[in-house]
Scaffold this active site. Structure first.
Site, mmCIF file in Angstrom:
data_model
loop_
_atom_site.group_PDB
_atom_site.id
_atom_site.type_symbol
_atom_site.label_atom_id
_atom_site.label_comp_id
_atom_site.label_asym_id
_atom_site.label_seq_id
_atom_site.Cartn_x
_atom_site.Cartn_y
_atom_site.Cartn_z
ATOM 1 N N ARG A 124 18.635 -31.798 -17.194
ATOM 2 C CA ARG A 124 18.270 -30.395 -16.918
ATOM 3 C C ARG A 124 17.169 -29.948 -17.893
ATOM 4 O O ARG A 124 16.361 -29.093 -17.585
ATOM 5 C CB ARG A 124 19.484 -29.470 -17.013
ATOM 6 C CG ARG A 124 19.123 -27.981 -16.947
ATOM 7 C CD ARG A 124 20.244 -27.062 -16.486
ATOM 8 N NE ARG A 124 21.512 -27.321 -17.140
ATOM 9 C CZ ARG A 124 21.807 -27.026 -18.410
ATOM 10 N NH1 ARG A 124 20.918 -26.443 -19.184
ATOM 11 N NH2 ARG A 124 23.004 -27.308 -18.893
ATOM 12 N N ASP A 180 -1.856 -18.074 -10.603
ATOM 13 C CA ASP A 180 -1.334 -19.023 -9.614
ATOM 14 C C ASP A 180 -2.533 -19.781 -9.046
ATOM 15 O O ASP A 180 -3.360 -19.220 -8.341
ATOM 16 C CB ASP A 180 -0.580 -18.250 -8.522
ATOM 17 C CG ASP A 180 0.041 -19.163 -7.457
ATOM 18 O OD1 ASP A 180 -0.448 -20.288 -7.274
ATOM 19 O OD2 ASP A 180 1.002 -18.717 -6.791
ATOM 20 N N LYS A 224 2.622 -28.055 -2.510
ATOM 21 C CA LYS A 224 1.420 -27.974 -1.669
ATOM 22 C C LYS A 224 0.455 -29.111 -2.022
ATOM 23 O O LYS A 224 0.761 -30.255 -1.782
ATOM 24 C CB LYS A 224 0.778 -26.595 -1.833
ATOM 25 C CG LYS A 224 1.775 -25.430 -1.774
ATOM 26 C CD LYS A 224 2.394 -25.266 -0.402
ATOM 27 C CE LYS A 224 3.517 -24.227 -0.368
ATOM 28 N NZ LYS A 224 3.230 -22.940 -0.956
ATOM 29 N N TYR A 270 0.985 -14.166 -3.083
ATOM 30 C CA TYR A 270 1.875 -14.916 -2.192
ATOM 31 C C TYR A 270 3.097 -14.045 -1.821
ATOM 32 O O TYR A 270 3.595 -13.299 -2.658
ATOM 33 C CB TYR A 270 2.312 -16.191 -2.929
ATOM 34 C CG TYR A 270 3.273 -17.050 -2.179
ATOM 35 C CD1 TYR A 270 2.857 -17.800 -1.088
ATOM 36 C CD2 TYR A 270 4.611 -17.122 -2.558
ATOM 37 C CE1 TYR A 270 3.757 -18.612 -0.400
ATOM 38 C CE2 TYR A 270 5.512 -17.930 -1.882
ATOM 39 C CZ TYR A 270 5.077 -18.672 -0.805
ATOM 40 O OH TYR A 270 5.950 -19.459 -0.123
HETATM 41 C C1 LIG Z 1 3.948 -21.985 -1.613
HETATM 42 C C2 LIG Z 1 3.396 -21.104 -2.655
HETATM 43 C C3 LIG Z 1 4.208 -20.602 -3.673
HETATM 44 C C4 LIG Z 1 5.685 -20.883 -3.737
HETATM 45 O O1 LIG Z 1 5.943 -22.248 -3.936
HETATM 46 P P1 LIG Z 1 7.291 -22.977 -3.455
HETATM 47 O O2 LIG Z 1 7.114 -24.371 -3.975
HETATM 48 O O3 LIG Z 1 7.350 -22.903 -1.967
HETATM 49 O O4 LIG Z 1 8.432 -22.251 -4.074
HETATM 50 C C5 LIG Z 1 3.618 -19.807 -4.637
HETATM 51 N N1 LIG Z 1 2.318 -19.504 -4.601
HETATM 52 C C6 LIG Z 1 1.503 -19.948 -3.624
HETATM 53 C C7 LIG Z 1 0.069 -19.573 -3.621
HETATM 54 C C8 LIG Z 1 2.011 -20.761 -2.621
HETATM 55 O O5 LIG Z 1 1.215 -21.198 -1.647
#
Ligand SMILES: *Cc1c(COP(=O)(O)O)cnc(C)c1O
Length: 401
Positions: free
Chosen positions: A65, A190, A215, A118
């Site tokens: 963890r 982000d 992604k 997001y």
């Molecule tokens: C998909 C996404 C998230 C969230 O990520 P998860 O892995 O689905 O929790 C956050 N920010 C952006 C820009 C995203 O495309």
């Protein structure tokens, strides 16, 4: 004579995608690949060594963890690509975001951000933080005067996302990070859409950069995870919060990310090129109303994108004449695209924000964020671009009378 010895050369992004984090990993039986260490705990033969590792005074792992060898190799790879001192990882991108907030925000604090973040992040801002007595001010995304005025009133954290999802607006990170520094605010970006190949926010003044690894980093839509990079001090704080919070990345998913990331630079460069070709082509199509892509000279923030990004990314969005009804006809006709909620993988993926990024929001909230109900988000895959264009052409033909 110029020195061409390998030591003097700063490795490029393709080299780092492959070798980053891999030279330091714990070797197992001379394997060339990072092993998947499926072990919850790590055993010691003597108490003193165990104690030293537990106190982080000696290298090693105690409990997965907290840290795990496979997970660490993934973190190190992203760290090198972002040019950061340190990185820590999470069970998902949303876990990265919520753990950063959990680490740094306290009752009475104030966050300044944008309306176009997001959908899940937006939900945290509108529903989860206010009951904790954390004030959140969401500004119009590229209204610099408004954002700078809100920052100047004083804030704990400035949260940015660029390009935005799904309208691919571009925000000047350097400019807003400078404004945040004046009031001592932490700057979090982000970087999921841009990837470390196209943009490195830490070099533009951000304190922390995060990714949904689900992604582009993984790139194959088969693993969920998140990662955050920054200075050793900041990442240590986030890591200690996460190890207790428990939103830990699994070794198997870390391995999928390591393998996927070996082609990160190849994939992203291909996606940059194809997205540009497709955006340009769509702009001239009679069934298309508007195309959002930062690489187009007609994009309102093209100049900022050109200055802060080394590629314009694989994400674009467009609206089709006839709105949601037209989309319902046209999207299912695409042969080489999943209609799905993810993005950034080798396959092309399409979906309207109403079922993807902004499904959490009400129609009113989407409208307020400037997202038409008939918009299509298009995540360009690495298929042959000629096939993607032909596919769009045949699918869009049903809308031309
Ligand atoms: C998909 C996404 C998230 C969230 O990520 P998860 O892995 O689905 O929790 C956050 N920010 C952006 C820009 C995203 O495309």
């Amino acid at each position: 004579m110029t020195d061409t010895s390998p030591k003097s050369q700063t490795p490029g992004q393709s080299t780092l995608s492959i070798w980053g984090g891999e030279q330091e990993h714990e070797l197992y039986e001379r394997s060339t690949q990072v092993p998947v260490v499926h072990s919850v705990s790590f055993a010691y033969k003597d108490i003193d060594t165990w104690h030293a590792v537990a106190l982080e005074q000696a290298p090693g792992h105690i409990y997965s963890r907290n840290t795990n060898p496979t997970v660490r190799a993934f973190e190190d790879k992203v760290k090198e690509l972002e040019g950061a001192e340190a990185a820590t990882s999470f069970a998902s991108g949303m876990a990265a975001i919520s753990n950063i907030f959990g680490t740094f925000l306290r009752p009475g604090d104030r966050v300044v951000s944008i309306k176009d973040s997001y959908g899940g992040t937006n939900k945290i801002f509108t529903s989860f933080l206010p009951p904790l007595d954390i004030d959140v001010t969401l500004c119009d995304t590229v209204e610099y005067a408004e954002i700078e005025a809100e920052i100047a009133k004083g804030c704990t954290l400035l949260y940015l996302e660029t390009p935005t999802n799904p309208t691919v607006k571009i925000i000047d990170i350097k400019r807003l990070a400078a404004a945040a520094k004046k009031v001592g605010a932490l700057v979090v970006v982000d970087n999921t859409f841009a990837t470390p190949i196209n943009q490195n926010p830490l070099q533009l003044g951000a304190d922390l950069v995060l990714h949904s690894a689900s992604k582009y980093l993984g790139g194959h839509a088969d693993a969920l995870g998140g990662v955050a990079c920054g200075s050793k001090d900041l990442i240590k704080m986030v890591y200690h919060y996460r190890e207790i919070n428990g939103a830990t990345l699994s070794p198997m998913d870390a391995y999928s990310f390591i393998r996927g990331m070996k082609t990160l630079s190849l994939r992203v460069k291909r996606q940059n090129e194809s997205a540009m070709t497709i955006a340009t082509w769509l702009q001239n199509h009679p069934a298309i109303e508007l195309v959002n892509y930062p690489g187009l000279e007609t994009h309102p923030h093209h100049d900022v994108a050109k200055a802060q990004m080394s590629g314009y990314g694989g994400m674009l969005s467009f609206s089709v004449k006839g709105g949601l009804d037209a989309i319902k006809l046209f999207l299912p006709r695409l042969q080489y695209a999943h209609m799905a909620a993810n993005l950034g993988c080798v396959e092309t993926v399409v979906g309207p924000p109403v079922t993807t990024s902004h499904v959490e929001c009400t129609a009113e909230e989407r409208a307020a964020a400037g997202i038409p109900e008939g918009l299509v988000r298009y995540s360009t895959g690495i298929e042959d671009v000629e096939d993607l264009l032909a596919d769009l052409e045949q699918a869009l033909s049903c809308l031309i009378t």
